[in-house]
Scaffold this active site. Structure first.
Site, short mmCIF file in Angstrom:
data_model
loop_
_atom_site.label_atom_id
_atom_site.label_comp_id
_atom_site.label_asym_id
_atom_site.label_seq_id
_atom_site.Cartn_x
_atom_site.Cartn_y
_atom_site.Cartn_z
N LYS A 146 -10.26 -4.02 -4.90
CA LYS A 146 -10.63 -2.68 -5.38
C LYS A 146 -9.45 -1.96 -5.99
CE LYS A 146 -14.80 -2.31 -3.99
NZ LYS A 146 -16.03 -1.87 -4.56
N LYS A 191 0.83 -1.22 0.00
CA LYS A 191 0.00 0.00 0.00
C LYS A 191 0.85 1.26 0.00
CE LYS A 191 -4.08 -1.84 2.39
NZ LYS A 191 -4.90 -1.75 3.60
N LYS A 209 -5.22 -11.31 -7.01
CA LYS A 209 -6.47 -11.45 -6.27
C LYS A 209 -7.44 -10.36 -6.69
CE LYS A 209 -5.49 -8.54 -2.31
NZ LYS A 209 -5.33 -8.32 -0.90
#
Ligand code: TYM
Length: 332
Positions: free
Chosen positions: A198, A112, A195
């Site tokens: 979003k 992230k 995977k």
């Protein structure tokens, strides 16, 4: 009854199919057999910038979706993380027990923060897993139903529970991950090597449960498979087809072997057309139920108020014990 706890972020708006099959579906099942605590993690949500009005709306929206998916406030405790201040309080203690290097090794943070740039990434994002540790330990959870991507955070939880217990005396239950092999990782429909998520998925590879069912059917029909035509479950050689079989199998509660048999000699087109229908049959009532809950925000808020009360009773007791063990002077 053994206890389970889990959480989901409200940030996304609509849940996606990975959230549902990887986690929420298990939550619904576990409320029958376990003392279950489920929460919408708004404290975690603000580790990345949020528009205040959106955050509030998305917290209600997440709650409505959890109810639409089948959580029953009579059978589980459903609450919002920020309604229970003990989460932030225990997180502080856990922050002080975590090594800087240890936190730096969390792969979700690395992904992230790489996406945001290290100057933009907040310290909150860095300590995100430690807040999750507090979430779990406050409820003395035996098991934590999540998808595969959360495994490392559960490992950290186990480490910190053992560390605290070793240093200050038996206080926390050391939890186990509850990850179902079949649905641990649902893949992107366009790129079955990543995977479904979003942030990483392409719009065509991501099934949002609240999208127009027609659009969802279209995405299923254009899912990437392979150049072969045999319908067989083989995650190494046929990741796209295997992902479709997993989804089909869980949504219809049919074994994968049975599906392989059903589609023997048929092409991918038949499988996708049928799965598109299965999906439409699933998302249509889900959308309707979600809307019904959203139309009645007072009921929603009162469910959450009751949930927070039940959650605080448990969290408060654990926190008081932890404060005492650490050596904080009681406030008289
Ligand atoms: P979140 O909101 O990202 O995701 C919610 C749940 O969905 C699962 N999931 C998937 N499962 C299978 N395949 C996928 N493609 C997929 N994508 C998402 C996630 O594994 C998760 O179980 N950190 C957590 C929230 C959290 C939490 C907790 C969880 C906060 N505190 C305490 C358990 C216990 C998260 O971000 O989930």
């Amino acid at each position: 009854r053994p206890r389970v706890l889990s959480g989901i972020q409200p940030t996304a708006g609509s849940f996606h199919l990975g959230n549902y099959l990887g986690a929420v579906r298990q939550w619904v099942a576990l409320q029958e057999s376990h003392d279950a605590f489920y929460m919408v993690v708004d404290l975690h949500a603000i580790t990345v910038p949020q528009e205040p009005a959106d955050l509030r709306a998305n917290t209600r929206l997440a709650t409505a979706q959890l109810l639409a998916a089948g959580l029953d406030p009579e059978r589980c405790t459903l609450f919002v993380q920020s309604h229970v201040p003990e989460h932030a309080q225990l997180a502080w203690i856990m922050n002080c027990l975590t090594g800087f290097g240890e936190a730096s090794r969390m792969t979700q943070f690395k992904d992230k923060s790489a996406r945001q740039g290290s100057d933009r990434a907040s310290v909150g994002l860095f300590t995100y897993p430690i807040l999750q540790v507090a979430d779990i330990l406050l409820y003395q959870a035996n098991e934590v139903p999540v998808g595969e991507d959360q495994r490392q955070h559960i490992e950290l939880t186990r480490d910190l529970a053992e560390r605290f217990n070793g240093r200050f005396g038996e206080t926390f239950t050391v939890p186990k991950p509850y990850i179902l092999k079949e649905t641990a990782k649902i893949f992107d429909l366009q790129d079955p090597s990543i995977k479904m998520s979003k942030s990483a998925s392409t719009p065509k590879g991501l099934i949002n449960l609240l999208d127009d069912p027609k659009a969802t059917a279209k995405k299923v029909k254009s899912a990437v498979t392979d150049t072969d035509t045999v319908i067989r479950y083989d995650t190494d050689l046929k990741p796209g087809v295997s992902n479709l079989l997993t989804i089909y199998s869980t949504l219809t509660r049919t074994g994968v072997a049975e599906l392989e048999e059903k589609y023997a000699g048929k092409g991918y087109g038949a499988l996708k057309t049928d799965l598109a229908e299965v999906m439409v049959d699933f998302v249509t009532p889900f959308r309707e139920r979600t809307q019904q809950y959203l139309d009645d925000p007072e009921t929603l808020d009162s469910i959450l108020a009751k949930g927070a009360e039940k959650a605080r009773a448990v969290a408060g007791e654990t926190l008081a014990q932890a404060y005492d063990r650490v050596g904080f002077l009681p406030a008289k």
